[in-house]
Design a protein around this motif. Structure first.
Motif, PDB file in Angstrom:
ATOM      1  N   TRP A 196       0.825  -1.223   0.000  1.00  0.00           N
ATOM      2  CA  TRP A 196       0.000   0.000   0.000  1.00  0.00           C
ATOM      3  C   TRP A 196       0.858   1.273   0.000  1.00  0.00           C
ATOM      4  O   TRP A 196       0.425   2.315  -0.470  1.00  0.00           O
ATOM      5  CB  TRP A 196      -0.914  -0.029   1.228  1.00  0.00           C
ATOM      6  CG  TRP A 196      -2.081   0.887   1.188  1.00  0.00           C
ATOM      7  CD1 TRP A 196      -2.339   1.931   2.041  1.00  0.00           C
ATOM      8  CD2 TRP A 196      -3.187   0.850   0.276  1.00  0.00           C
ATOM      9  NE1 TRP A 196      -3.537   2.526   1.707  1.00  0.00           N
ATOM     10  CE2 TRP A 196      -4.076   1.888   0.625  1.00  0.00           C
ATOM     11  CE3 TRP A 196      -3.517   0.022  -0.814  1.00  0.00           C
ATOM     12  CZ2 TRP A 196      -5.265   2.137  -0.064  1.00  0.00           C
ATOM     13  CZ3 TRP A 196      -4.695   0.269  -1.507  1.00  0.00           C
ATOM     14  CH2 TRP A 196      -5.553   1.318  -1.139  1.00  0.00           C
ATOM     15  N   ARG A 203       0.594   3.475  -5.963  1.00  0.00           N
ATOM     16  CA  ARG A 203      -0.583   2.668  -5.588  1.00  0.00           C
ATOM     17  C   ARG A 203      -1.530   2.461  -6.771  1.00  0.00           C
ATOM     18  O   ARG A 203      -1.995   1.352  -7.018  1.00  0.00           O
ATOM     19  CB  ARG A 203      -1.301   3.378  -4.443  1.00  0.00           C
ATOM     20  CG  ARG A 203      -2.383   2.567  -3.794  1.00  0.00           C
ATOM     21  CD  ARG A 203      -3.010   3.357  -2.659  1.00  0.00           C
ATOM     22  NE  ARG A 203      -2.064   3.590  -1.571  1.00  0.00           N
ATOM     23  CZ  ARG A 203      -2.292   4.445  -0.569  1.00  0.00           C
ATOM     24  NH1 ARG A 203      -3.405   5.147  -0.536  1.00  0.00           N
ATOM     25  NH2 ARG A 203      -1.390   4.593   0.385  1.00  0.00           N
ATOM     26  N   GLU A 204      -1.788   3.521  -7.497  1.00  0.00           N
ATOM     27  CA  GLU A 204      -2.708   3.423  -8.635  1.00  0.00           C
ATOM     28  C   GLU A 204      -2.177   2.462  -9.696  1.00  0.00           C
ATOM     29  O   GLU A 204      -2.953   1.796 -10.383  1.00  0.00           O
ATOM     30  CB  GLU A 204      -2.934   4.804  -9.265  1.00  0.00           C
ATOM     31  CG  GLU A 204      -3.758   5.738  -8.409  1.00  0.00           C
ATOM     32  CD  GLU A 204      -5.075   5.104  -7.961  1.00  0.00           C
ATOM     33  OE1 GLU A 204      -5.748   4.498  -8.802  1.00  0.00           O
ATOM     34  OE2 GLU A 204      -5.392   5.191  -6.755  1.00  0.00           O
ATOM     35  N   LEU A 207      -2.785  -1.144  -8.475  1.00  0.00           N
ATOM     36  CA  LEU A 207      -4.218  -1.458  -8.603  1.00  0.00           C
ATOM     37  C   LEU A 207      -4.590  -1.660 -10.067  1.00  0.00           C
ATOM     38  O   LEU A 207      -5.424  -2.509 -10.392  1.00  0.00           O
ATOM     39  CB  LEU A 207      -5.059  -0.327  -7.988  1.00  0.00           C
ATOM     40  CG  LEU A 207      -4.932  -0.156  -6.461  1.00  0.00           C
ATOM     41  CD1 LEU A 207      -5.657   1.127  -6.016  1.00  0.00           C
ATOM     42  CD2 LEU A 207      -5.507  -1.359  -5.714  1.00  0.00           C
ATOM     43  N   PHE A 210      -3.603  -5.226 -11.160  1.00  0.00           N
ATOM     44  CA  PHE A 210      -4.576  -6.184 -10.621  1.00  0.00           C
ATOM     45  C   PHE A 210      -5.888  -6.116 -11.411  1.00  0.00           C
ATOM     46  O   PHE A 210      -6.473  -7.141 -11.776  1.00  0.00           O
ATOM     47  CB  PHE A 210      -4.842  -5.911  -9.138  1.00  0.00           C
ATOM     48  CG  PHE A 210      -5.989  -6.713  -8.580  1.00  0.00           C
ATOM     49  CD1 PHE A 210      -5.874  -8.089  -8.415  1.00  0.00           C
ATOM     50  CD2 PHE A 210      -7.191  -6.104  -8.243  1.00  0.00           C
ATOM     51  CE1 PHE A 210      -6.937  -8.844  -7.919  1.00  0.00           C
ATOM     52  CE2 PHE A 210      -8.261  -6.849  -7.749  1.00  0.00           C
ATOM     53  CZ  PHE A 210      -8.124  -8.220  -7.588  1.00  0.00           C
ATOM     54  N   ASP A 211      -6.323  -4.895 -11.682  1.00  0.00           N
ATOM     55  CA  ASP A 211      -7.594  -4.715 -12.384  1.00  0.00           C
ATOM     56  C   ASP A 211      -7.573  -5.356 -13.776  1.00  0.00           C
ATOM     57  O   ASP A 211      -8.603  -5.800 -14.276  1.00  0.00           O
ATOM     58  CB  ASP A 211      -7.892  -3.216 -12.497  1.00  0.00           C
ATOM     59  CG  ASP A 211      -9.318  -2.951 -12.958  1.00  0.00           C
ATOM     60  OD1 ASP A 211     -10.250  -3.594 -12.436  1.00  0.00           O
ATOM     61  OD2 ASP A 211      -9.502  -2.110 -13.855  1.00  0.00           O
ATOM     62  N   LEU A 220      -6.965  -9.435  -4.491  1.00  0.00           N
ATOM     63  CA  LEU A 220      -5.862  -8.521  -4.194  1.00  0.00           C
ATOM     64  C   LEU A 220      -5.578  -8.542  -2.701  1.00  0.00           C
ATOM     65  O   LEU A 220      -6.506  -8.400  -1.900  1.00  0.00           O
ATOM     66  CB  LEU A 220      -6.264  -7.100  -4.607  1.00  0.00           C
ATOM     67  CG  LEU A 220      -5.313  -5.973  -4.207  1.00  0.00           C
ATOM     68  CD1 LEU A 220      -4.046  -6.018  -5.048  1.00  0.00           C
ATOM     69  CD2 LEU A 220      -5.997  -4.624  -4.332  1.00  0.00           C
ATOM     70  N   ALA A 222      -3.538  -6.278  -0.343  1.00  0.00           N
ATOM     71  CA  ALA A 222      -2.760  -5.036  -0.211  1.00  0.00           C
ATOM     72  C   ALA A 222      -2.409  -4.838   1.251  1.00  0.00           C
ATOM     73  O   ALA A 222      -3.301  -4.774   2.099  1.00  0.00           O
ATOM     74  CB  ALA A 222      -3.554  -3.852  -0.730  1.00  0.00           C
ATOM     75  N   ASN A 223      -1.127  -4.778   1.545  1.00  0.00           N
ATOM     76  CA  ASN A 223      -0.678  -4.613   2.926  1.00  0.00           C
ATOM     77  C   ASN A 223      -0.006  -3.273   3.133  1.00  0.00           C
ATOM     78  O   ASN A 223       0.769  -2.816   2.283  1.00  0.00           O
ATOM     79  CB  ASN A 223       0.319  -5.728   3.299  1.00  0.00           C
ATOM     80  CG  ASN A 223      -0.376  -7.056   3.540  1.00  0.00           C
ATOM     81  OD1 ASN A 223      -0.979  -7.263   4.587  1.00  0.00           O
ATOM     82  ND2 ASN A 223      -0.331  -7.947   2.542  1.00  0.00           N
ATOM     83  N   ALA A 224      -0.285  -2.654   4.278  1.00  0.00           N
ATOM     84  CA  ALA A 224       0.443  -1.455   4.671  1.00  0.00           C
ATOM     85  C   ALA A 224       1.931  -1.764   4.690  1.00  0.00           C
ATOM     86  O   ALA A 224       2.342  -2.845   5.104  1.00  0.00           O
ATOM     87  CB  ALA A 224      -0.025  -0.981   6.038  1.00  0.00           C
TER      88      ALA A 224
END
Lengths: 254, 254
Positions: A196, A203-204, A207, A210-211, A220, A222-224
């Motif tokens: 993340w 980030r975008e 994502l 993945f999308d 997905l 997503a980890n901090a």
């Protein structure tokens, strides 16, 4: 077609580890010590700058073999491990090192160089899979998974897109351009890891990759945390993902 | 302070199920049949329009009790299950039903109504937790988790923000406004479920709520599919999350 040539063998902690070559490509096959039963195969692609027996590879292999009884194979990517580097490899590695030294974004060079490596690596993976499926304990009938992050995703996405024997894959930590275009041809179940707060991959962008997968089942995670802070429990999660999709129960608490 | 009044008890499949009340609030406590050992407690909040013994609640309780030996408690939210509805409840339920019938967005009504319910539910949860911790098999020393999606998140986020006894939480499937402001005060480990193709909650909205949590350890699980298509394996994942954070090993293959 090359066959598997075994060059060394050790066993410990329930894990049989056999070094092999297929043609010029060195690899390692991890298997349960306990017997010759056929079991599904997971191919694992290592990250940039590492090799087939890097700690992350050996650790994930241990989880997959002792947890599910799978066979797990890794190979050195072109220019990695003990394999010779071309002049092109040397130039790109120097460019990455310079970018890191000067604090410039390394992403564009990684993306470009890994796309080049994927062109060399995909046929090597296919020849390796051909050869491994000649082994009686693997065979041509069983399901095959692919697990690779970072450069392992840059190579694994084009491999999975053209290789119908791969029926489930774990990817993560890469840029979408130009990989997203290839991901749109992938329909097998996917688990995708993203950080993340990745300082290299916006980030975008994560994502967006993945999308792009056309898979009806995709997850997905997503980890901090920063690029290199992927939590250890994501390896356990990948084991359960392959247990679901390659048809084995997880045998140990995980 | 009210204490726990047990009103009914059954046992099956390793699960002891005790109905209780704390004051006017009806609940159910699921526990291992096997003994009086102290174990961590997971509070579970049900979704809108359902109740404390809805199949999702009973199924998750089964996984948490038989998988980890936890105690699991649910209570009926205000206006839910067998509890009386106020005139306000009736108006909001009618408004939701009308929106669904006419195809208008139901989100703004759900968000508004659930925020109202949370104001009533949070003190009820705190009183329930006070009472449950009086039981010798729970006690005041053990860790406490919270697990709730949809309305269970609308209630659980403000509860977790003000309740220091809750040390880990699984949330998901809700809108960020106005919940994100409260989420910014939460620092305990979080697992957050989001549906990538949610027809009610825009993707960016779900990501914004996950982003808001101040937790150093937080994980987003985004799955392909519509609002009601959350995969079953996410319940297994929540069990492992609580096993990690409340300090128990998962005892069964999961």
């Amino acid at each position: 077609m090359h066959s598997v040539q075994f060059t060394a063998e050790t066993s410990s902690d329930g894990l049989r580890e056999r070094d092999f070559t297929v043609g010029e490509v060195p690899g390692v096959l991890w298997s349960p010590v306990s017997g010759p039963d056929r079991a599904p195969l997971v191919l694992m692609g290592h990250g940039g700058g590492t090799h087939k027996k890097a700690p992350a590879m050996a650790g994930r292999a241990q989880l997959l073999v002792t947890g599910c009884g799978f066979h797990v194979a890794t190979i050195d990517a072109p220019g990695h491990g003990g394999r010779p580097r071309t002049a092109h490899d040397e130039r790109e590695i120097a460019a990455m090192q310079q970018a890191m030294a000067t604090g410039e974004p390394v992403g564009p060079i990684v993306v470009r160089y890994n796309a080049h490596l994927a062109e060399r690596a995909v046929p090597e993976w296919q020849a390796t899979l051909d050869a491994l499926q000649e082994l009686p304990e693997i065979g041509t009938e069983g399901p095959v998974g692919y697990f690779g992050l970072n450069m392992g995703t840059a190579i694994g996405v084009p491999l999975t897109a053209i290789e119908p024997r791969i029926t489930a894959a774990v990817f993560g930590l890469f840029w979408p351009d130009p990989l997203a275009e290839t991901a749109r041809r992938i329909t097998v179940p996917i688990e995708y890891a993203l950080q993340w707060d990745d300082e290299h991959i916006p980030r975008e962008s994560g994502l967006a990759l993945f999308d792009a997968f056309a898979s009806k089942e995709k997850t997905l995670h997503a980890n901090a945390g920063a690029h290199k802070e992927l939590p250890r429990f994501e390896a356990d999660s990948a084991v359960r993902f392959f247990a679901r999709h390659l048809g084995r129960a997880v045998m140990t608490p995980a």
